[in-house]
Design an enzyme around this catalytic site. Structure first.
Site, mmCIF file in Angstrom:
data_model
loop_
_atom_site.group_PDB
_atom_site.id
_atom_site.type_symbol
_atom_site.label_atom_id
_atom_site.label_comp_id
_atom_site.label_asym_id
_atom_site.label_seq_id
_atom_site.Cartn_x
_atom_site.Cartn_y
_atom_site.Cartn_z
ATOM 1 N N SER A 158 0.835 -1.193 0.000
ATOM 2 C CA SER A 158 0.000 0.000 0.000
ATOM 3 C C SER A 158 0.875 1.251 0.000
ATOM 4 C CB SER A 158 -0.952 -0.057 1.205
ATOM 5 O OG SER A 158 -1.968 0.909 1.090
ATOM 6 N N GLU A 175 -1.209 -3.434 -8.033
ATOM 7 C CA GLU A 175 -2.511 -3.709 -7.399
ATOM 8 C C GLU A 175 -3.093 -2.376 -6.957
ATOM 9 O OE1 GLU A 175 -3.270 -3.195 -3.911
ATOM 10 O OE2 GLU A 175 -1.299 -2.351 -3.533
ATOM 11 N N HIS A 207 -4.880 -5.502 -1.619
ATOM 12 C CA HIS A 207 -5.554 -5.211 -0.352
ATOM 13 C C HIS A 207 -6.584 -6.305 -0.080
ATOM 14 C CE1 HIS A 207 -3.604 -1.388 -1.017
ATOM 15 N NE2 HIS A 207 -4.017 -0.945 0.161
#
Length: 311
Positions: free
Chosen positions: A119, A215, A285
């Site tokens: 992230s 992602e 995630h």
């Protein structure tokens, strides 16, 4: 590697338990209990777990003000811990990028320290790669992956093997059409939005012939497509040997979509770049995620619909 460094390596692999530090470089952690639960679970695997002194600070949406988080990052780098695991992502590392002592972080990796997270941590990992070619790990984080109601078995096993230096490859299934693909290059990437945010800055690694994995979360497919086009128009996608897409989750469809979906976005990107774009990487995630060495030399091989990324 100098003799001094190899001696350090021998010392690190002594009988003492591997030390792991949980620290908060970005978003605020609202519940201390989550981090304590993560620490307990990690300790059960034999890690000697430390929670950084600033891990539970709160300043607006951040885990402490910029100064406190920068100090925490440098403190962890100097601590000699074996593994530095971010408690969570969110937002905050971008504020620190111009002020981080990358040499200090590089020295910690030279001593065998492993920086782990995903992230928001993507910008830190890519900046470390850009400045000193330091290898770090895209993988689980304290709160989300180890502090919840349950821990995903694949995520846990992958992480433990990677930290012991035993994980040498990950495998997954992709769509048909890539059979026989066999490429080698630097493995790099992470969160799509974070990667794109580094374009034009000194913190963006200049990777040619790499294997780029991506992602994202809470991003509508058209925003994913726009970010991928940004990377493409900046010359990044064509410069890679392969692009591997992980999970893109938690977005809401719009009445304007009229059949446009994530698949449409991927198809459009495939139509503009000459680089193969594969899907199916278990990373993002989501509860199930592999641990990947960012900056390591890797090989990607496809047999039928089975993909193997080895390093």
């Amino acid at each position: 590697m100098s003799a001094h460094h190899s001696h350090d390596h021998e010392h690190d692999h002594g009988p003492q338990p591997t030390s792991l530090t949980l620290y908060s470089p970005a978003g605020v952690l609202l519940k201390a209990a989550v981090l304590r639960r993560a620490a307990k679970r990690l300790a059960a695997h034999g890690f000697e777990v430390h929670i950084d002194e600033a891990a539970l600070l709160k300043h607006q949406r951040f885990s402490g003000d910029d100064e406190a988080r920068l100090e925490a990052l440098h403190r962890v780098a100097r601590s000699g811990t074996s593994i530095a695991m971010a408690a969570r992502g969110g937002y905050g590392l971008t504020r620190l990028l111009d002020r981080i002592d990358y040499r200090l972080l590089h020295q910690s990796t030279e001593r065998g320290m492993r920086w782990v997270g995903h992230s928001d941590c993507t910008v830190l990992q890519l900046a470390m790669l850009a400045h000193h070619k330091s290898v770090s790990y895209a993988g689980p984080m304290g709160a989300f992956d180890f502090g919840g109601d349950a821990v995903d078995e694949v995520t846990e096993a992958c992480f433990l093997e990677a930290m012991r230096g035993e994980l040498e490859a990950v495998g997954f299934r992709t769509e048909a059409g890539f059979d026989g693909l066999d490429v080698k290059g630097s493995l790099w990437g992470g969160n799509l939005w974070m990667v794109t945010s580094l374009l034009g800055t000194p913190h963006m690694p200049k990777v040619k012939g790499g294997i780029l994995f991506l992602e994202d979360v809470n991003e509508h497919p058209y925003r994913i497509e726009r970010n991928l086009l940004h990377l493409h128009q900046a010359g990044v996608l064509d410069a890679q040997k392969a692009i591997v897409l992980g999970r893109f989750t938690e977005y809401k469809k719009s009445p304007n979509d009229r059949g446009y979906a994530l698949k449409s976005a991927v198809e459009h990107i495939r139509s503009v770049t000459r680089t193969p774009v594969l899907t199916g990487l278990p990373f993002g995630h989501v509860p199930t995620k592999v641990t990947l060495p960012v900056g390591a030399k890797a090989q990607l091989v496809v047999q039928g619909r089975d993909v193997l990324i080895a390093w």
